[in-house]
Design a protein around this motif. Structure first.
Motif, PDB file in Angstrom:
ATOM      1  N   SER A  17       0.600  -1.292   0.047  1.00 50.95           N
ATOM      2  CA  SER A  17       0.025  -0.098   0.038  1.00 50.95           C
ATOM      3  C   SER A  17       1.079   1.392   0.079  1.00 50.95           C
ATOM      4  O   SER A  17       0.623   2.315  -0.532  1.00 50.95           O
ATOM      5  CB  SER A  17      -0.858   0.155   1.066  1.00 50.95           C
ATOM      6  N   ILE A  18       2.134   1.219   0.532  1.00 48.10           N
ATOM      7  CA  ILE A  18       2.943   2.227   0.513  1.00 48.10           C
ATOM      8  C   ILE A  18       3.344   2.732  -0.881  1.00 48.10           C
ATOM      9  O   ILE A  18       3.514   4.066  -1.114  1.00 48.10           O
ATOM     10  CB  ILE A  18       4.091   1.968   1.193  1.00 48.10           C
ATOM     11  N   LEU A  19       3.166   1.784  -2.051  1.00 45.20           N
ATOM     12  CA  LEU A  19       3.584   2.203  -3.355  1.00 45.20           C
ATOM     13  C   LEU A  19       2.233   2.559  -4.076  1.00 45.20           C
ATOM     14  O   LEU A  19       2.370   3.053  -5.342  1.00 45.20           O
ATOM     15  CB  LEU A  19       4.117   0.972  -4.168  1.00 45.20           C
ATOM     16  N   ARG A  20       1.166   2.504  -3.561  1.00 45.25           N
ATOM     17  CA  ARG A  20      -0.265   2.693  -4.019  1.00 45.25           C
ATOM     18  C   ARG A  20      -0.706   4.091  -3.725  1.00 45.25           C
ATOM     19  O   ARG A  20      -1.920   4.322  -4.014  1.00 45.25           O
ATOM     20  CB  ARG A  20      -1.284   1.733  -3.938  1.00 45.25           C
ATOM     21  N   GLN A 167      13.837   9.338   4.627  1.00 39.23           N
ATOM     22  CA  GLN A 167      13.237   9.358   5.775  1.00 39.23           C
ATOM     23  C   GLN A 167      11.311   9.478   5.555  1.00 39.23           C
ATOM     24  O   GLN A 167      10.689   8.996   6.499  1.00 39.23           O
ATOM     25  CB  GLN A 167      13.496  10.550   6.484  1.00 39.23           C
ATOM     26  N   ILE A 168      10.863  10.142   4.624  1.00 37.76           N
ATOM     27  CA  ILE A 168       9.591  10.288   4.201  1.00 37.76           C
ATOM     28  C   ILE A 168       9.120   8.896   4.132  1.00 37.76           C
ATOM     29  O   ILE A 168       7.984   8.557   4.601  1.00 37.76           O
ATOM     30  CB  ILE A 168       9.346  11.358   3.149  1.00 37.76           C
ATOM     31  N   ASN A 169       9.804   8.243   3.267  1.00 34.97           N
ATOM     32  CA  ASN A 169       9.423   6.576   3.030  1.00 34.97           C
ATOM     33  C   ASN A 169       9.192   5.726   4.163  1.00 34.97           C
ATOM     34  O   ASN A 169       8.401   4.913   4.403  1.00 34.97           O
ATOM     35  CB  ASN A 169      10.207   6.166   1.938  1.00 34.97           C
ATOM     36  N   LEU A 170      10.223   5.932   4.934  1.00 35.43           N
ATOM     37  CA  LEU A 170      10.198   5.092   6.298  1.00 35.43           C
ATOM     38  C   LEU A 170       9.141   5.489   7.144  1.00 35.43           C
ATOM     39  O   LEU A 170       8.419   4.642   7.843  1.00 35.43           O
ATOM     40  CB  LEU A 170      11.607   5.451   7.189  1.00 35.43           C
ATOM     41  N   LEU A 176       1.305   3.458   7.526  1.00 36.67           N
ATOM     42  CA  LEU A 176       0.583   2.500   6.996  1.00 36.67           C
ATOM     43  C   LEU A 176       0.816   1.112   7.722  1.00 36.67           C
ATOM     44  O   LEU A 176       0.346  -0.043   7.038  1.00 36.67           O
ATOM     45  CB  LEU A 176       0.924   2.405   5.562  1.00 36.67           C
ATOM     46  N   TYR A 177       1.325   1.079   8.837  1.00 42.72           N
ATOM     47  CA  TYR A 177       1.432   0.026   9.658  1.00 42.72           C
ATOM     48  C   TYR A 177       2.485  -1.304   8.988  1.00 42.72           C
ATOM     49  O   TYR A 177       2.386  -2.389   9.164  1.00 42.72           O
ATOM     50  CB  TYR A 177       0.298  -0.818   9.988  1.00 42.72           C
ATOM     51  N   GLY A 178       3.409  -0.712   8.254  1.00 42.00           N
ATOM     52  CA  GLY A 178       4.212  -1.691   7.559  1.00 42.00           C
ATOM     53  C   GLY A 178       5.259  -2.416   8.488  1.00 42.00           C
ATOM     54  O   GLY A 178       5.642  -3.637   8.287  1.00 42.00           O
ATOM     55  N   TRP A 179       5.918  -1.578   9.506  1.00 37.25           N
ATOM     56  CA  TRP A 179       6.728  -2.122  10.404  1.00 37.25           C
ATOM     57  C   TRP A 179       5.984  -3.125  11.406  1.00 37.25           C
ATOM     58  O   TRP A 179       6.441  -4.163  11.732  1.00 37.25           O
ATOM     59  CB  TRP A 179       7.154  -0.979  11.202  1.00 37.25           C
TER      60      TRP A 179
END
Length: 266
Positions: A17-20, A167-170, A176-179
């Motif tokens: 979802s980070i890429l979308r 940093q923005i991507n992290l 988005l609860y990726g970690w």
């Protein structure tokens, strides 16, 4: 193997979802707003997607014998809830957005894999407890990030260029609860050595800011450079690495191995 594939399929939509994401700018006129049905459908699907990795993580840690069945039930429910946005588009600044078949396919695949997964052995309580703390630490920071008044946890270095974009991507991955998905994957695989890789991954967001600040000679307005460290991720990563050194089998509550049959006396 099936367990690893199941958690990968269950977390892939959240991570991708980070890429979308879409950026549509700001509008001077009246922005289209979603209706109540759209809000309810998309809220339910989004929260089911966030909850599924956590359910799988704690089932694997504390109820491995129920992991396949209960996990499959939750995965099937998540599949159904994410299928609804296919027929109920969401109205937002970017226009009307429909759900994605790939997301539904990932959750459906996770359901099938979970149904084919065999029940696992109970972990020692020490390892299960450590991994529970890992997941809760990462989840707590993500919740603080999303529900704090300004959306920022701690303080940021004044990074520029490529450093700032990373940093923005992290930060986006955290929003988005990726970690959380990464930590949940480690919890599901806690009995295997591969889980220690999750500890190394969690150290990336923990140390990125101080390392980037040092290498880029940027400034910061923190009380000290130690405030740039994402301490929850640092502690979670260290605990994940520590858990790899704890026993993976034979903990309290583990069913005893059957004794070999004795030959009958003549």
């Amino acid at each position: 193997m099936l367990r690893a594939l199941a958690i990968l399929a269950a977390t892939a939509p959240q991570l991708s979802s980070i890429l979308r994401l879409q950026e549509c700018g700001w509008f001077a006129y009246n922005v289209p707003e979603p209706g109540p049905l759209e809000v309810a459908v998309w809220w339910a699907s989004a929260n089911a997607s966030k909850l599924l990795p956590l359910v799988l993580a704690f089932l694997a840690l504390w109820a491995p014998r129920q992991f396949p069945k209960i996990g499959a039930i939750f995965a099937a429910l998540t599949t159904a809830l994410n299928a609804l946005p296919l027929v109920v588009p969401y109205t937002g600044p970017c226009g009307r957005t429909s759900g994605e078949w790939l997301v539904v396919a990932c959750y459906a695949l996770a359901t099938v894999l979970l149904l084919r997964t065999r029940p696992g052995h109970r972990l020692p309580r020490a390892r299960a407890a450590v991994w529970s703390v890992v997941v809760l630490l990462v989840l707590g920071r993500a919740l603080a990030r999303n529900y704090s008044s300004d959306g920022i946890v701690g303080c940021w270095a004044m990074l520029q260029g490529t450093w700032a974009q990373i940093q923005i991507n992290l930060d986006l991955a955290e929003a988005l609860y990726g970690w959380v998905c990464v930590a949940a994957a480690g919890a599901v695989l806690a009995a295997h050595r591969s889980a220690s890789l999750v500890g190394l991954v969690l150290l990336v967001p923990a140390w990125f800011q101080p390392v980037a600040w040092l290498l880029s000679a940027a400034s910061h307005d923190c009380s000290s450079a130690f405030a740039l460290v994402a301490w929850p991720h640092l502690i979670a990563g260290a605990l994940a690495l520590l858990a790899a050194r704890l026993p993976a089998r034979g903990g309290p509550g583990t069913a005893p191995e059957p004794e070999p049959a004795q030959p009958h006396s003549p």
